[in-house]
Design a protein around this motif. Structure first.
Motif: not given
Length: 252
Positions: A6-20, A49-55
């Motif tokens: 799908x085409x998508x826009x990243x809204x938020x991205x948070x650290x999860x565990x040690x590497x995810x 950098x694809x998971x930066x906000x609003x990418x």
């Protein structure tokens, strides 16, 4: 466990565990979703950098029947907004775009109109470096798409037509524009200029509006007034204060 693209826009991205990373994104075809990008925080992650906000990205993910979170497999950048985030005023408005979108849209309900609105507003901020008009436009259309926008041409109480030279009155809880005779305590004044600005934003494209906005101080004041009113409506609907709005209203 089918693979979706799908085409998508990243809204938020948070650290999860040690590497995810835990990622909230708006899929154009499937709506607002959340997923895990395994290994996304590693130095040589395939996500870059694809998971930066609003990418603005193309995303591939697996949907698992028994889990709310999808598994993000791959992302491909279409457009980055990292440069726009380097300007303080623009960064706050861009953050407000993503916060509002995440707050008002239900999960897994496709909304192409909201997707196009978010992308258009973000691209205008990036292109012009002037976030005020895109914010007003975005907030107004978010309220309209949410079904919370009252008619601007007549009083919602008595039905009397509102003239272009008279102020109107509004309160988010009433969800109706009132004339001077129907005004109630606590209603906010809406200037004729703000009403005119709203009508133009509903009828004209953002590109055309942004071309003339900087040269008209009166339009700038009306735009700021309209933004405040629409953000009040959004906060009333989501029943909480917008964090990014508080940052916008505080000194840099």
């Amino acid at each position: 466990m089918p693979l979706h693209e799908s085409e998508a826009i990243v809204l938020q991205s948070y650290a999860l565990g040690e590497a995810d990373r835990l990622v909230s994104f708006l899929s154009r075809t499937m709506g607002r979703m959340r997923g895990v990008a395994a290994g996304a925080r590693r130095p040589k992650s395939r996500f870059g950098s694809t998971l930066e906000r609003l990418s603005h990205i193309r995303i591939w993910f697996f949907e698992r029947e028994t889990r709310d979170l999808v598994r993000i497999n791959q992302c491909e950048m279409i457009e980055s907004f990292l440069d726009a985030f380097r300007d303080y005023a623009s960064s706050i408005v861009l953050a407000l775009f993503s916060e509002i979108t995440e707050a008002v849209l239900p999960e897994r309900e496709a909304s192409d109109a909201n997707f196009r609105l978010l992308l258009l507003a973000a691209q205008t901020v990036k292109r012009t470096g002037r976030p005020e008009l895109p914010l007003a436009y975005f907030a107004l259309w978010t309220v309209k798409l949410g079904g919370w926008l009252p008619p601007f041409d007549r009083c919602g109480r008595c039905g009397r037509a509102l003239t272009d030279d008279a102020a109107a009155y509004f309160s988010p809880s009433a969800q109706a524009i009132a004339c001077g005779k129907c005004r109630r305590a606590g209603m906010r004044t809406v200037s004729p200029a703000a009403l005119t600005a709203a009508k133009r934003m509903l009828a004209e494209k953002l590109d055309r509006l942004s071309a003339e906005w900087p040269s008209n101080p009166a339009s700038a004041r009306a735009t700021r007034e309209l933004t405040e009113i629409m953000l009040d409506v959004i906060e009333h609907q989501i029943d909480r204060k917008l964090i990014s709005r508080e940052l916008m209203e505080s000194p840099a």
